[in-house]
Design an enzyme around this catalytic site. Structure first.
Site, PDB file in Angstrom:
ATOM      1  N   GLY B  42       0.714  -1.034   0.030  1.00 14.91           N
ATOM      2  CA  GLY B  42       0.163   0.219  -0.120  1.00 14.91           C
ATOM      3  C   GLY B  42       0.664   1.081  -0.002  1.00 14.91           C
ATOM      4  O   GLY B  42       1.840   1.194   0.729  1.00 14.91           O
ATOM      5  N   GLY B  47       1.373   4.158   3.880  1.00 12.21           N
ATOM      6  CA  GLY B  47       2.447   3.226   3.451  1.00 12.21           C
ATOM      7  C   GLY B  47       3.629   3.846   2.524  1.00 12.21           C
ATOM      8  O   GLY B  47       4.667   3.618   2.795  1.00 12.21           O
ATOM      9  N   ARG B 332     -22.060  13.921  13.902  1.00 18.98           N
ATOM     10  CA  ARG B 332     -22.454  13.179  12.753  1.00 18.98           C
ATOM     11  C   ARG B 332     -23.397  12.162  12.814  1.00 18.98           C
ATOM     12  O   ARG B 332     -24.385  11.909  12.302  1.00 18.98           O
ATOM     13  CB  ARG B 332     -20.909  12.497  12.352  1.00 18.98           C
ATOM     14  CG  ARG B 332     -20.190  13.442  11.857  1.00 18.98           C
ATOM     15  CD  ARG B 332     -18.940  13.035  11.035  1.00 18.98           C
ATOM     16  NE  ARG B 332     -17.887  13.771  10.689  1.00 18.98           N
ATOM     17  CZ  ARG B 332     -16.708  13.594  10.184  1.00 18.98           C
ATOM     18  NH1 ARG B 332     -16.158  12.266  10.305  1.00 18.98           N
ATOM     19  NH2 ARG B 332     -16.103  14.582   9.553  1.00 18.98           N
TER      20      ARG B 332
END
Lengths: 256, 640, 276
Positions: B42, B47, B332
């Site tokens: 990744g 990464g 949220r």
């Protein structure tokens, strides 16, 4: 929900070395709210249902920022909408009964992988040549140590907005990558942090670019195709930096 | 509940743990670093920053991405910003306050020591990014600008227009490419990790498929680092990119790595509703819209008039009515759940009745159109581009969507999973956000892990391995895994069923959204647990993958990923069912206050649950890691 | 460490050449060549402009035109022999032409290589399904064609009025007025001059706009003015240069009213000069 019917002419090519050609598909009941890529998804669903291999095309974020997608749509890179990547182009921009030609990006250095997917790795090679500031992790000074004038930061950002989709190369009749390369160079060259490697970077990246791509004839097709509308001026700044770099005495570089 | 996991958190006061640990860890001599090989899977924020930093230190790194370029990872889509406890605004921010806010925001389900280290590293991230040339917003005086984000009481968010993620990723990418040029990092693009190889209890390598040639290959190393992102795409419709998947993490899980808290998923309330069955992904709009927009639905389920023609008395401002104090600015999860409730009642708006109105009429009256344009012009343009509706004329339609996953592979304080040699960074691990992630913290965590944590902790693991060589790739273990991967690939092509991968993915998504979505209850979760395996069996019997395994075949790639999503979805349901409390993004209807708020059960669930794979047809084993809160007092939140 | 994977990767289409010493190194790259093209373009543009203005002496009459022509030969006679300056100037022009053309040719070759299916002349055929251009105008797309045609025209122009070797022109050495009129009285020749000058103006229009970009001396503030500037220069040159064939064809410039030395022969002029 409004729907339209379309006739598509899509470039199909089974592999890098294979011969390609246009294949005609009917795309019916396409919702106007679909994006262009969702329309291709729909066609692919139909192809799979009939046992035909789906059309390969690349996409990822589908919100216009990752730069993975991109095809020629009716002879225009990313299609008819200005400042819009293919994934953000919606079918309401087309009319019922439209005939749409879909072709992959073309350039010698963008060989076709399959159908509409091309290999754009030379763009990464250009960055590898010098598109960075050499600062090892941990060695950075405090972020507010070097003030950067807002205008400079904004200009650097305008260049840094490049998403690396390759539309500039695709739209250029010469397959030049000047806009991409200049955006990458000027993002760093404009900032104070990028000055130490400015000349080295400019020469290395321009010369790598020229190993893969054509020469810029200042047509401006790249900027028109660019989803981020990166201005042509960055190409001029790069030309200036390049010639300066060739002429300059590097030991005095700190004085400019 | 079996046993208790040891996160190996260092002793001492929370503020000194990392400093002391850095001193206590074993070092690898600079000349010896090149004797170690590390695989980084990744190349997103975590990464790329890890691979670049390890390369700079002198390790021999192999970095893999399934994209055509490391610059395309989904980190790029983050819009809002990145938090850092710089206190440049002199408004009372500090490392401790960022730590405190993050633990509290995570609803007390994160590991204090990790979060404190994250807050410490946040400061260095900004320095590093600016030095790399990341063009953060600046004031006219040339210094960095900040804004307040996601309800934070201090302005600590650094941003780069609406593309902070892209700019930070380009910074990490440029650092990575510098190491590619220097020869310390070997970059493999369009290469997907399809399995982990474990030998003698240690992670010793991976098996990959070349997406262009179809070649299955083995890679060995002293350590494997996974930075493979989150699993939000299990819901099919999410704000994640098309290719985001759980395969690398899931394959590691199947090889022994524990998967922690899979039920912690985050919903974003202001996304654009799906327009049709074939919609491929949802687009998120900044939450700042809720500062000026009023959220409502018509009271009559059979309403057909245009929004502006509906009289005030026939509008249901459900958030303002239920939460007079916070109104449209409730957190949220509260906003999202209430939107789902009214849509489920048939009050939804739009052609598919799958959204709620976000109305700017009052703000427009009050401040004028120009003020609205100045504040939200970009977002309004984006909305119009996608929906074809002019939000200056009619209210926006919004609906919640899955957007981040807090769960992931279990890691200890050193970011190493329970499989020695397997490190997990960024969204792929479970560590820092608890049950809910604060806005502008995802970028911070990815970069902290990659730039400032892993480069230290990996040395501690590698130092004792000096003198050993990576397992040869022709070793029996590699050959066996290689054969398994090849067999799986063949399997997909041999089914020759009738339905596309996307069809199955959509069906799986519906099950997950309906039962493991914003609000969960035991009946729904039991239903999911019976439906998912049934659909999975159908998938294995009836999926149609055309083409071959040589050359690019996107359907084939998707088949493997969706197959892993099936297994993950089951674990998510099981985890959600077992966690009989509400916390953060996990809302169990059985556990709520009288006011309908999430009710934690700290006596029974103040722990992380990490699941051990036991096989496809057997139940996984649930391990727990107790969470202790020595620095942040546990409180119950209320927004009335 | 691992099984190696073989996968084709786009190879460079041109290898970097061995780096020559400065300033030749600059000319080895496309950006440097564009820079040279811009500089030689400026030189050639200056010449074309001066040439056009100088030729306006035609309207003063035969004597004045001839005097102007002779004056050019006399420049620098204080320090160097007569016509040396003119020859130096001509050599400079030839060098600029040569560089301009060589750079254009090699750049074009580079772009052709970068394009899987391009042809040298239009250079734009990239897409099987056709391409829809947005920004580039006709002038920009036809630089190679207009440049080539103008180049060939210049050869004709030299043969016509400098070397005097065209059989259909009554060339008299030393009498430029007569030569111009007798050449342009032919309507096909006048037409050739008109077409070539239109192409030249197009070439100049794109070139003048473009050279700022190639030299990197543009500034976003003046970008709007750049196009107007290029347009004005091209228009001035076009109007001036077109006036000659048009007015000759219209009969407004002819030898009917001319006095000596109109129509005198080269020998007579030489004799006259010798006699002075």
């Amino acid at each position: 929900m409004n729907t339209i019917n379309l006739t598509l002419e899509v470039w199909r090519q089974s592999g890098p070395a294979a011969d390609g050609g246009f294949v005609t598909y009917e795309a019916n009941d396409v919702a106007e709210d679909m994006s262009f890529l969702e329309m291709l998804d729909l066609v692919n669903e139909q192809l799979i249902a009939t046992g035909e291999e789906p059309i390969e095309f690349e996409s990822d974020c589908r919100e216009g920022i990752c730069g993975t997608c991109g095809v020629m749509i009716n002879g225009k890179a990313h299609g008819p909408e200005k400042a819009t990547a293919t994934c953000q182009l919606h079918m309401r921009k087309f009319d019922d009964g439209d005939h749409i030609v879909v072709e992959p990006w073309r350039a010698t250095s963008f060989p076709i992988i399959k159908d509409l997917a091309v290999d754009r790795s030379p763009l990464d090679d250009i960055v590898t040549a010098g598109g960075f500031i050499g600062v090892n992790t941990g060695s950075a000074p405090d972020a507010n140590l070097i003030p950067v004038p807002k205008e400079t930061a904004d200009a650097a950002f305008d260049a840094a907005a490049c998403i690396g989709c390759g539309a500039c190369v695709a739209a250029c009749p010469n397959s030049a990558a000047q806009l991409f390369t200049s955006a990458k160079i000027q993002h760093l060259n404009l900032l104070p942090q990028g000055q130490a490697e400015r000349w080295k970077r400019t020469e290395a990246m321009v010369e790598t670019m020229e190993q893969f791509f054509g020469s810029c004839t200042n047509h401006g097709e790249c900027t028109e195709a660019c989803p981020k509308e990166i201005p042509l001026d960055f190409i001029a700044y790069t030309n200036r930096d390049y010639v300066k770099s060739k002429i300059k005495n590097r030991k005095l570089a700190g004085q400019s | 509940m079996i046993g208790s996991l040891d996160p190996r958190v260092p002793d001492g006061p929370v503020a000194d743990k990392w400093t002391n640990h850095k001193f206590d860890m074993k070092l690898v001599n600079p000349a010896n670093k090149r004797k170690f090989e590390v695989i980084v899977v990744g190349t997103g924020l975590a990464g790329a920053s890890a691979a670049a930093s390890l390369g700079e230190l002198g390790y021999r790194v192999k970095a893999l991405t399934y994209h055509d370029s490391p610059r395309r990872a989904h980190s790029i889509s983050a819009q809002g910003g990145i938090n850092a406890a710089k206190n440049y605004q002199n408004d009372g921010d500090s490392v401790f306050r960022l730590f405190y806010d993050t633990v509290k925001g995570g609803d007390y389900r994160s590991r204090e020591a990790n979060v404190y280290r994250l807050a410490e590293a946040s400061v260095d991230i900004i320095d590093q990014a600016v030095a790399q040339g990341v063009p953060f917003a600046r004031e006219y005086g040339g210094l960095l600008d900040n804004r307040s984000f996601g309800g934070a009481q201090v302005s600590r968010t650094f941003y780069a227009r609406g593309q902070t993620g892209q700019q930070l990723l380009l910074g990490a990418y440029s650092a990575l490419m510098r190491q590619v040029a220097a020869g310390t990092v070997d970059l493999l693009t369009r290469t997907e990790m399809l399995d982990l190889v474990v030998e003698d209890g240690r992670a010793v390598g991976i098996v990959t498929r070349d997406l262009l040639t179809g070649e299955i290959a083995s890679h060995s190393a002293h350590a494997v680092v996974l930075a493979t992102g989150g699993y939000g795409n299990v819901y099919y419709l999410s704000t994640n990119a098309m290719a985001c998947n759980v395969t690398a993490a899931w394959r590691a899980h199947r090889r022994g790595a524990l998967f922690a808290n899979p039920c912690y998923t985050q919903i974003h309330p202001t996304c654009i509703p799906a327009s049709d069955e074939f919609q491929s992904k949802l687009t998120l709009m900044s939450e700042s819209l809720r500062n000026d927009g009023r959220i409502w639905v018509p009271r009559d389920p059979d309403e057909t008039r245009m929004a502006k023609d509906i009289p005030e008395a026939e509008r249901y401002y459900f958030l303002e009515e239920k939460y007079p104090a916070f109104g449209n600015l409730v957190p949220r999860d509260v906003a999202s759940r209430n939107a789902k409730t009214v849509v489920d009642q048939g009050l939804g708006v739009g052609p598919l009745k799958n959204g709620v109105y976000l109305d700017f009429a009052v703000a427009r009256e009050r401040d004028g159109v120009e003020s609205i344009r100045a504040k939200y012009g970009n977002l309004f343009d984006m909305y119009e581009r996608i929906t074809g509706e002019d939000p200056y004329e009619r209210p926006m339609r919004i609906y919640p969507a899955i957007h981040y996953t807090m769960g992931g592979l279990w890691v200890d304080y050193d970011l190493m999973s329970n499989v020695p040699g397997l490190f997990v960074l960024g969204e792929a691990n479970f560590s820092d956000h608890g049950a809910n992630r604060l806005g502008a913290s995802a970028l911070m965590q990815g970069l902290a892990d990659g730039y400032f944590v892993l480069p230290y902790t990996i040395g501690n693991y590698l130092a004792p391995l000096l003198g050993t060589n990576p397992l040869p790739t022709d070793h029996e273990s590699f050959r066996a895994v290689n054969a398994e991967v090849a067999e799986r690939t063949r399997h997909w092509l041999e089914i020759k069923g009738t339905r596309s991968v996307d069809w199955f993915h959509r069906e799986l998504g519906k099950i997950c959204w309906d039962n493991i979505g914003m609000a969960r209850n035991s009946a729904g979760l039991e239903k999911a647990l019976s439906e998912i395996p049934a659909l999975r069996e159908e998938f294995h019997a009836d999926v149609r993958i055309l083409g071959g395994d040589e050359g690019l075949n996107t359907s084939l790639e998707k088949a493997g990923r969706v197959s892993d999503f099936f297994e993950l979805a089951e674990l998510m349901a099981r985890d959600a069912l077992t966690r009989e409390e509400s916390c953060g993004g996990h809302f169990r209807e059985e556990s709520q206050t009288d006011e309908g708020e999430a009710l934690r059960d700290d006596d029974n669930f103040a722990h992380s649950a990490a699941w051990e794979w036991t096989g496809s047809d057997t139940e996984p084993i649930r391990h727990t890691e107790a969470l202790e809160f020595e620095n942040v007092a546990l409180t119950q939140r209320s927004y009335k | 460490m691992a099984t190696t994977m073989s996968r084709p990767k786009p190879e460079p289409i041109s290898k970097p050449p061995r780096q020559l010493p400065f300033p030749l190194s600059l000319y080895q790259t496309a950006v440097g060549k564009k820079w040279v093209m811009a500089l030689t373009g400026i030189g050639l543009l200056g010449f074309v402009l001066a040439h056009m203005i100088g030729n306006l002496h035609l309207y003063e009459g035969p004597v004045e035109l001839r005097e102007y022509a002779e004056t050019l030969r006399d420049i620098g006679t204080e320090v160097i022999p007569r016509t040396w300056f003119l020859w130096g100037f001509r050599l400079g022009l030839i060098a600029m032409f040569a560089l301009h053309i060589h750079a254009a040719y090699t750049l074009k070759a580079m772009s052709v290589k970068a394009n899987p299916s391009s042809s040298v002349l239009d250079g734009t055929k990239k897409y099987e399904g056709g391409q829809d251009f947005i920004a580039v105008n006709f002038a920009g797309r036809t630089m190679v064609a207009s440049g080539t045609i103008v180049g060939l025209f210049i050869v004709y122009h030299l043969a016509d009025l400098t070397w005097g070797v065209l059989p259909w022109v009554d060339y008299e050495r030393g009498d430029p007025y007569h030569n111009v009129v007798s050449s342009l009285e032919n309507w096909p020749v006048a037409l050739l001059y008109i077409v070539a000058n239109i192409l030249l103006a197009m070439h100049i229009f794109h070139g003048t706009w473009s050279l700022f970009q190639s030299l990197g001396i543009n500034n976003p503030r003046y970008n709007g003015a750049r196009r107007a500037f290029a347009g004005s220069i091209a228009a001035v040159i076009l109007i001036g240069n077109l006036s000659f064939p048009i007015l000759v064809q219209a009969g407004l410039v002819d030898e009917d009213n001319c006095t000596a030395p109109c129509g005198i022969t080269g020998e007579e002029v030489e004799a006259e000069e010798a006699g002075q």
